[in-house]
Each structure stands twice: as C-alpha cells, then as structure tokens.
Design an enzyme around this catalytic site. Structure first.
Site, mmCIF file in Angstrom:
data_model
loop_
_atom_site.group_PDB
_atom_site.id
_atom_site.type_symbol
_atom_site.label_atom_id
_atom_site.label_comp_id
_atom_site.label_asym_id
_atom_site.label_seq_id
_atom_site.Cartn_x
_atom_site.Cartn_y
_atom_site.Cartn_z
ATOM 1 N N THR A 295 -6.255 -15.871 10.402
ATOM 2 C CA THR A 295 -6.634 -16.825 9.365
ATOM 3 C C THR A 295 -8.024 -17.368 9.630
ATOM 4 O O THR A 295 -8.685 -16.964 10.594
ATOM 5 C CB THR A 295 -5.570 -17.944 9.262
ATOM 6 N N ASN A 296 -8.495 -18.218 8.755
ATOM 7 C CA ASN A 296 -9.810 -18.825 8.862
ATOM 8 C C ASN A 296 -9.656 -20.336 8.939
ATOM 9 O O ASN A 296 -8.638 -20.864 8.528
ATOM 10 C CB ASN A 296 -10.636 -18.520 7.605
ATOM 11 N N ARG A 297 -10.718 -20.997 9.374
ATOM 12 C CA ARG A 297 -10.689 -22.454 9.365
ATOM 13 C C ARG A 297 -11.079 -22.955 7.986
ATOM 14 O O ARG A 297 -12.152 -22.648 7.479
ATOM 15 C CB ARG A 297 -11.663 -23.004 10.396
ATOM 16 N N ALA B 216 -11.993 -19.775 2.048
ATOM 17 C CA ALA B 216 -12.415 -19.071 3.258
ATOM 18 C C ALA B 216 -11.504 -17.850 3.390
ATOM 19 O O ALA B 216 -10.448 -17.897 4.030
ATOM 20 C CB ALA B 216 -12.287 -19.984 4.469
#
Ligand code: CTP
Ligand code: CA
Length: 225
Positions: free
Chosen positions: A33-35, A99
């Site tokens: 995942t992304n922040r 994101a």
C-alpha cells in the site's frame, strides 16, 4: 458567506474525486500500500459538493466519514479504482488525489504464505494502469478539466511539470511531501497549469481544498473554457 447561485456555481455539474491509498493484496493477510490518509481528497470532494457539484468520491481504504452530499464508492485495489472511476463518467471535472500503488503482486496467494527455512519469498510485480492518464486521454468521455496531484520530495516544480505533460492532464497540484504532510492537517502546494503557476504556502488541507474548488468553479463557469 455568499448565498444564492454565487455560492453554488457548480450546480448541474458532475465531479469525480479519487482519494486515499490503494491496497494490493499479496495473500489473505498481507498487501502493498501507499501512505495516504485521504484527508486532502475528502476535503476537495466536500468543497466541490458545497459548491453544488454532484460528486462521486472513489476512495481507497481510509478511516474518514463520507462528506455530506457526496456519493462514496469504496475500493481496495488500483484495478477496482479504475473500474469505479470509469463507471462515474461522464463528469465535468476529475480530481485525482489518490496515492495509487504503482505495482501489484503478479499473483495473489490463496492461502497465507508461511515463513520457511529457505528464507523470504520474492514478490513478482506487475505495473498498475495509470488511472489519471487513462482519463486524460482524448476521447468523447474525457472530462473538460482533469486535475492530477504530484507528491514529490525534491525538484517539486520540474517533476510536476513533467508529470503534467506525460499524463496529459490539464492541471497538476504539486504537493511538497518532504515536510510533515501524510496524515497531517496541513499542506503546501503549487497549482501548475498551462498558463502558469500559483503557489499556496502551507495551510490546512480544508483551505487548500477551498482554493482549488474556487479555481475549478471559475474555470468551469468561464464561457469557452
Ligand atoms: N495516478 C493514477 N494512477 C496510477 C498512478 C498515479 O491515477 N496508477 C495519479 C495520482 O492519483 C496522481 C498522479 O497520477 O494524481 C501522480 O501520481 P504519482 O504517483 O505522483 O505519479 P507516477 O506517474 O506514478 O510517478 P512516480 O514514479 O513519481 O510515482
Ligand atoms: Ca506513483
């Protein structure tokens, strides 16, 4: 505060906003995942809805309530985000703040991958489609205004300008993420268009959303734009 039609310049217009991270499963218990807290995208969806737009918010997993009057579609992966975004068309404006994970595992293991004496597994990755570039491509369903975000830690303006032309969007919000941004309430950015640049020194994500929504409303209500 304004009231009446001036306060709701986007009545009759449709907007798509993507927000939050995507989550790309590796197995039933893990993922890439992304922040992203989703706060900036949710604030933009709220600001557009307050101006009268019919807003679809395609959201990755976040812990935020849907803003009043906004239709939220929850998704997990980039492929799901693309499908949900396409399903929201036609729209007058698309603001892509999500994101999106650039890669997803080639294969999702059906059972939990166990630690083994041979050492860690290696992950083969596939590139996800670029949702923004797909929307910005010319065609009958292209929104009149396509706005991207560029999160950069260095060479902010040059990197963002390169992204603007590579992806074919109309505007890009160059977001300086070298400072405290992720999950925070403040943000600093520069709005980059073909005409020029407007820099927005650090302010709340709500205030940044108001500034962007005002620019969007002005653009969409200008005859011939
Ligand atoms: N974006 C998208 N789909 C993707 C990747 C990015 O729609 N698969 C959108 C983001 O929502 C954002 C913009 O494209 O509006 C820029 O994302 P960014 O990650 O900064 O751009 P990339 O082209 O992925 O470049 P980088 O290598 O810097 O990650
Ligand atoms: Ca990326």
């Amino acid at each position: 505060e304004l009231s009446g039609p001036a306060a709701r310049p986007l009545v009759g217009l449709r907007a798509l906003v993507t927000a939050g991270p995507t989550f790309e499963p590796i197995d039933p218990v893990r993922g890439l995942t992304n922040r992203s807290s989703g706060k900036q995208g949710y604030a933009i969806a709220a600001a557009l809805a307050r101006r009268g737009a019919e807003v679809t918010l395609v959201s990755g997993p976040v812990a935020l309530d849907a803003p009043p009057g906004v239709r939220r579609v929850f998704v997990e992966t980039a492929l799901q985000m693309k499908t949900a975004s396409d399903a929201a068309l036609p729209v007058d404006v698309a603001v892509m703040t999500a994101a999106v994970a650039d890669w997803r595992p080639d294969q999702v293991a059906t059972g939990k991958i166990k630690k083994a004496p041979g050492g860690p597994p290696s992950l083969a990755l596939t590139e996800n489609p670029d949702i923004l570039a797909g929307l910005a491509a010319t065609g009958p369903r292209r929104p009149r205004l396509v706005v991207g975000f560029a999160a950069e830690t260095e060479n902010l303006i040059a990197n963002a300008r390169a992204k603007l032309s590579r992806k074919g969007c109309d505007w890009i919000v160059a977001n300086d993420v070298s400072a405290d941004v992720f999950g925070a309430d403040g943000n600093a950015a520069t709005l980059i268009t073909a005409e020029g640049e407007e820099s927005w020194p650090r302010r709340s994500k709500a205030e940044l959303a108001e500034a962007l929504a005002d620019r969007i409303a002005a653009h969409l209500t200008t005859p011939g734009a």
